[in-house]
Design a protein around this motif. Structure first.
Motif, PDB file in Angstrom:
ATOM      1  N   CYS A  22       0.857  -1.241  -0.103  1.00 24.66           N
ATOM      2  CA  CYS A  22      -0.086  -0.026   0.028  1.00 24.66           C
ATOM      3  C   CYS A  22       1.065   1.173   0.184  1.00 24.66           C
ATOM      4  O   CYS A  22       2.052   1.343   0.611  1.00 24.66           O
ATOM      5  N   GLN A  62       0.881   5.582   0.349  1.00 25.11           N
ATOM      6  CA  GLN A  62       0.025   6.736   0.971  1.00 25.11           C
ATOM      7  C   GLN A  62       0.977   8.056   0.777  1.00 25.11           C
ATOM      8  O   GLN A  62       2.315   7.855   0.971  1.00 25.11           O
ATOM      9  N   THR A  96      -1.341   4.469   7.134  1.00 25.84           N
ATOM     10  CA  THR A  96      -0.168   3.773   7.173  1.00 25.84           C
ATOM     11  C   THR A  96       0.480   3.798   8.330  1.00 25.84           C
ATOM     12  O   THR A  96       1.045   2.650   8.711  1.00 25.84           O
ATOM     13  N   TRP A 118      -1.416   1.128  10.298  1.00 23.66           N
ATOM     14  CA  TRP A 118      -0.870  -0.285   9.845  1.00 23.66           C
ATOM     15  C   TRP A 118       0.515  -0.770  10.554  1.00 23.66           C
ATOM     16  O   TRP A 118       0.539  -1.794  11.124  1.00 23.66           O
ATOM     17  N   HIS A 119       1.409   0.197  10.556  1.00 19.55           N
ATOM     18  CA  HIS A 119       2.681  -0.148  11.278  1.00 19.55           C
ATOM     19  C   HIS A 119       2.548  -0.276  12.686  1.00 19.55           C
ATOM     20  O   HIS A 119       3.251  -0.991  13.276  1.00 19.55           O
ATOM     21  N   ALA A 144       3.094  -1.048   3.904  1.00 24.07           N
ATOM     22  CA  ALA A 144       2.530   0.100   3.760  1.00 24.07           C
ATOM     23  C   ALA A 144       3.634   1.144   3.889  1.00 24.07           C
ATOM     24  O   ALA A 144       4.454   1.327   4.784  1.00 24.07           O
TER      25      ALA A 144
END
Length: 322
Positions: free
Chosen positions: A203, A205, A213, A216-217, A254
């Motif tokens: 992904c 961004q 993002t 996600w991390h 991401a």
């Protein structure tokens, strides 16, 4: 297959509902980009349709359900592309469509929403303000609120792109997907993890709009106070928890990219693929530009997700004037 909110059988069934104009979009190897980027690049072109973005794959599902079961009115918040798609899908089914957008949204997108017959309400503030207003209108008027990425129709409609990508496997090993609200990434990611688990889903961004993002991390919802990017279609600040849960199951990585890389990606797509794209559609190319070593000698597919762009801004970005 990890348990996301999405269902592969429903995604296959969605192809029978979506207008064929939005299905089986071009997927082709762009050989001219290979020497520039150092890797093989295939383009999945989601702009050659009546609304010039992938969003109608989802709005076709929503509008079809509303036409059959009601209510006959629907409202959404949009940076522009979802609103156009909903207006197009709703017009063909006799639905009353309202779109709420920021006054700062791209003028060309707003003009197209009006031209498609939707009621357009503009708000001060950004996309998050528009989301709040759309939710309030839905409550007050008792109509359907379409929430991009939260509503499964938007994710499973986008996921039909994944079915088309999977049909061409194993010609590429990585798919680069723009990340905004998450419908496109979770939809494509779900299908590829089910049907082509060896393909890496990355992904992308903008650095100026990093909320999902970062979430996600960190594996938790992270919000930001502002978003500052030319990629207006992915400029959200408040990730949806359920979407993050899905994304954690289907995305392999991401990454964030700089504005200069997004502009460079737009220039490359014009110069080497003959494509005029909006900034969000160049995020995949930007990711390769920022990490050439990672993608060297690989075959990546990038989803060119929209081409609704203000031409004055576009010319300024790519250096054709102004």
């Amino acid at each position: 297959m990890p348990e996301t909110r999405l269902d592969t059988a429903r995604i296959r069934a969605a192809r029978r509902v979506i207008d064929p104009q939005f299905l089986d979009t071009p997927l082709y190897r762009c050989e001219a980009l290979q020497p520039v980027l150092g890797c093989a690049v295939s383009i999945k072109l989601e702009t050659a349709n009546p609304v010039r973005s992938f969003k109608a794959r989802g709005t076709e599902l929503v509008a079809s359900l509303l036409a059959e079961h009601g209510p006959q009115a629907v409202v959404c918040a949009s940076a522009g592309n979802l609103g156009q798609a909903l207006a197009w899908s709703g017009r063909g089914r006799g639905l009353d469509v309202t779109v709420v957008a920021s006054r700062r949204a791209t003028a060309a997108k707003l003009d197209r929403i009006r031209a498609l017959g939707a009621r357009l309400e503009l708000v001060d503030g950004d996309h998050e303000t528009a989301r709040e207003r759309a939710a309030a209108l839905a409550r007050y008027d008792g109509i359907r609120l379409l929430e991009d990425s939260l509503d499964l129709e938007t994710c499973e409609g986008a996921a039909t792109i994944g079915l088309e990508l999977a049909d061409s496997i194993p010609s590429f090993d990585t798919v680069l997907v723009a990340l905004g609200g998450g419908a496109l990434a979770t939809g494509i990611g779900h299908v590829l993890k089910a049907l082509a688990p060896g393909v890496e889903v990355i992904c992308v961004q903008p650095l100026g709009a990093p909320a999902l993002t970062r979430s996600w991390h960190q594996r938790r919802v992270v919000t930001t106070d502002s978003a500052d990017t030319i990629a207006d279609g992915v400029a959200g600040r408040h990730p949806i928890p359920a979407v993050l849960d899905d994304l954690l199951l289907v995305a392999d990585d991401a990454v964030l990219v700089r504005e200069t890389s997004i502009i460079a990606g737009m220039r490359l797509l014009l110069a080497h693929a003959g494509l005029v794209v909006e900034p969000s559609a160049a995020l995949g190319i930007a990711a390769v530009l920022e990490d050439r070593a990672r993608f060297a000698d690989r075959h990546v597919a990038t989803v060119v997700c929209g081409s609704n762009v203000d031409m004055d801004s576009y010319h300024r970005w790519i250096g054709m004037g102004g």
